[in-house]
Enzyme design. Structure first.
Site, PDB file in Angstrom:
ATOM      1  N   HIS A  74       8.395  -5.485  16.493  1.00  0.00           N
ATOM      2  CA  HIS A  74       6.801  -5.606  16.437  1.00  0.00           C
ATOM      3  C   HIS A  74       6.190  -6.999  16.325  1.00  0.00           C
ATOM      4  O   HIS A  74       5.344  -7.462  15.638  1.00  0.00           O
ATOM      5  CB  HIS A  74       7.112  -5.303  14.034  1.00  0.00           C
ATOM      6  CG  HIS A  74       7.647  -3.831  13.727  1.00  0.00           C
ATOM      7  ND1 HIS A  74       6.526  -3.062  13.996  1.00  0.00           N
ATOM      8  CD2 HIS A  74       9.047  -3.618  13.559  1.00  0.00           C
ATOM      9  CE1 HIS A  74       7.213  -2.417  14.181  1.00  0.00           C
ATOM     10  NE2 HIS A  74       8.446  -2.115  13.136  1.00  0.00           N
ATOM     11  N   ASN A 147       5.286   3.098   9.555  1.00  0.00           N
ATOM     12  CA  ASN A 147       4.628   3.451  11.208  1.00  0.00           C
ATOM     13  C   ASN A 147       3.871   4.238  10.599  1.00  0.00           C
ATOM     14  O   ASN A 147       3.962   4.910  10.130  1.00  0.00           O
ATOM     15  CB  ASN A 147       6.131   4.025  11.775  1.00  0.00           C
ATOM     16  CG  ASN A 147       7.416   2.716  11.939  1.00  0.00           C
ATOM     17  OD1 ASN A 147       6.650   1.393  11.996  1.00  0.00           O
ATOM     18  ND2 ASN A 147       8.366   2.737  13.119  1.00  0.00           N
TER      19      ASN A 147
END
EC number: 1.11.1.6
Length: 541
Positions: A74, A147
């Site tokens: 990320h 997510n």
């Protein structure tokens, strides 16, 4: 020449200029005013620098340390401030203060991200998207670290470092390696469900505003009477789902690699605030104990028919960061950051993340990362026995006793926030879970969710990636997808055969071209050697 006003992200410097009545005085890091920042301190106009040029040393020493370790996953992302507002009552399920009253607003920050790419990677890669929310509640910060998909690739955290390595670069070539990725996918059939979503239409969202978010894990909600239920969190976009075709995504990766960050920034600056609805699914302990599959398996979804979505509230993003590094880069999320009324389930992946996320923040930002302004629980000040360490930014809790219990008015426990009790039993062992049903839900996705055109695009996208892999990896992947449905396996085999033939033809053409070049090369080398020889004869004079 007159110019029209640009897009919001193009006007940031002009906006800052207009916000200042006069410039600040330029200073060193210790606040001392600077006389001249346009030249170093030297002995004469051509002389060497002096070690006493503290203005240069101060500037350079800080510059050398500007970068912190990027997130191992990320790394690339964007984010914004906003609020969560309760619209529907769920207090019968959860006592958390954030849900206590209809109309109650809680400040939030959301960070969106890709997963596998580095800080400079393109926003439009085929990749899951991170969707992490920090709620600044009156009982501490709650991090919902999700997510844009309701499931994940693996169900046991022991595989997480290995899975992420397959999404990163080959340690020798430093290139993305489809063999690594598909070798892992095909060896671990529990990845099939998420792989189908990844290579389907939703694998490349059109920016951050047009995608849903999910807590993905199973959590536990506890009400004021101590009664608990299991829960899944859903964040549904009000902008509608939009995705990018692969060819458009590839074009944007070259022309506008920060597409999603720019789109979010400009949208908020223009007053077009993105909105999502926060919803939950609820399952009782009895239902969980008797359910047909493990409800804590993150590779599977709960049926919406059996466990319908319950509306909780709305999420609105209405303020861009004032500084990207201070807020988007330094914000730190951890699933372990929960508040009274929200607890953990036996979900193995969740249990693994409870350790991994705070640990990686310690590595990136140091032991006092929760004291950074973007991370601090400013609506519920921390009082504990944690002291000192690098970058103790606030008052370090003054003279409050550093041990517990104590007799000197130190912080005390709160008796009404006891975690719910729950029972566990079983043999201590390493259970590999290979016998879990890995194909029923992917089959439902193929037959009941995707239409014919979506299935065709899924097959083409997988074939386009698999064509770079070794034949035995291709065969193993086809076998997995055949277990989803025979038509899926057959279609992929046909598409992959065409892709392989096209790839082989391309490589033969490249080999032929390189062979022609190599024939011409000696002549070119001979000509250059003659020129060098003639030049040497000339130079000796």
């Amino acid at each position: 020449m007159p110019q029209t006003k640009g897009k919001p992200h193009e006007e940031q410097l002009e906006q800052y200029k207009n916000s200042q009545t006069k410039p600040f005085v330029l200073t060193t890091s210790n606040g001392a005013p600077i006389f001249n920042k346009k030249a170093s301190l030297t002995v004469g106009p051509r002389g060497p620098l002096l070690l006493q040029d503290v203005v240069f040393l101060d500037e350079m020493a800080h510059f050398d340390r500007e970068r912190i370790p990027e997130r191992v996953v990320h790394a690339k992302g964007g984010g914004a401030h906003g609020f969560f507002e309760v619209t529907d009552d769920i207090t019968k399920y959860c006592k958390a203060d954030v849900f206590s009253t209809i109309g109650k607003r809680t400040p939030i920050f959301i960070r969106f991200s890709t997963v596998g790419g580095e800080l400079g990677s393109a926003d439009t890669q085929r990749d899951p998207r991170g969707f992490a929310i920090k709620f600044y509640t009156e009982e501490g910060n709650w991090d919902l670290v999700g997510n844009n998909t309701p499931i994940f690739f693996i169900r046991d955290p022991i595989f997480f470092p290995n899975f992420i390595h397959t999404q990163k670069r080959n340690p020798v070539t430093h290139l993305k390696d489809p063999n690594m990725m598909w070798d892992f996918f095909s060896l671990r059939p529990e990845t099939t469900h998420q792989v189908m979503i990844l290579f389907g239409d939703r694998g490349i969202p059109d920016g951050f505003r047009h995608m849903d978010g999910f807590g993905s894990h199973t959590f536990k909600l506890v009400n004021k009477d101590g009664n608990a239920v299991y829960c899944k969190f859903h964040i549904k976009t009000a902008q509608g789902i939009r995705n990018l075709p692969p060819d458009v995504a590839i074009k944007l990766a070259g022309e506008d690699p920060d597409y999603s960050i720019r789109d979010l920034y400009d949208s908020i600056e223009n007053g077009n605030y993105p909105v999502w609805r926060l919803m939950i699914q609820v399952m009782t302990f009895e239902e969980a104990a008797n359910y047909r599959f493990n409800p804590f398996d993150i590779t599977k979804v709960w049926s919406h028919k059996e466990f319908p979505l319950i509306l909780v509230g709305k999420i609105v993003l209405n303020k861009n960061p004032t500084n990207y590094f201070a807020e988007v880069e330094q914000i730190a999320f951890a699933p372990s950051h929960v508040v009274p009324g929200i607890e953990f389930s036996p979900d193995k992946m969740l249990q693994g993340r409870l350790f991994a996320y705070p640990d990686t923040q310690f590595h990136r930002l140091g032991p006092n990362y929760v004291q950074l302004p973007i991370n601090c629980p400013y609506r519920s000040r921390a009082h504990n026995t944690q002291r000192d360490g690098c970058f103790a930014l606030d008052y370090n809790q003054g003279g409050m006793p550093t041990y517990h219990p104590n007799s000197f008015n130190g912080a005390i426990e709160r008796t009404d926030v006891k975690e719910s009790a729950w029972s566990v039993s079983g043999d201590v062992d390493r259970f590999n879970g290979d016998d879990e049903d890995n194909f029923s839900q992917p089959r439902d996705l193929w037959l009941k969710v995707m239409d014919e055109t979506e299935r065709a695009r899924l097959v083409d996208n997988i074939a386009d990636s698999l064509k770079y892999c070794k034949a035995f990896i291709q065969e193993r992947a086809i076998n997995n997808f055949t277990q989803v449905h025979q038509d899926f396996g057959n279609a992929l085999r046909n598409a992959l055969q065409k892709a392989n033939e096209a790839m082989q033809k391309k490589r033969e053409e490249e080999a032929e071209f390189n062979a022609k070049e190599s024939v011409m090369m000696p002549c070119a080398i001979d000509d250059r050697m003659k020129n060098i020889s003639n030049l040497a004869k000339y130079c000796k004079y």
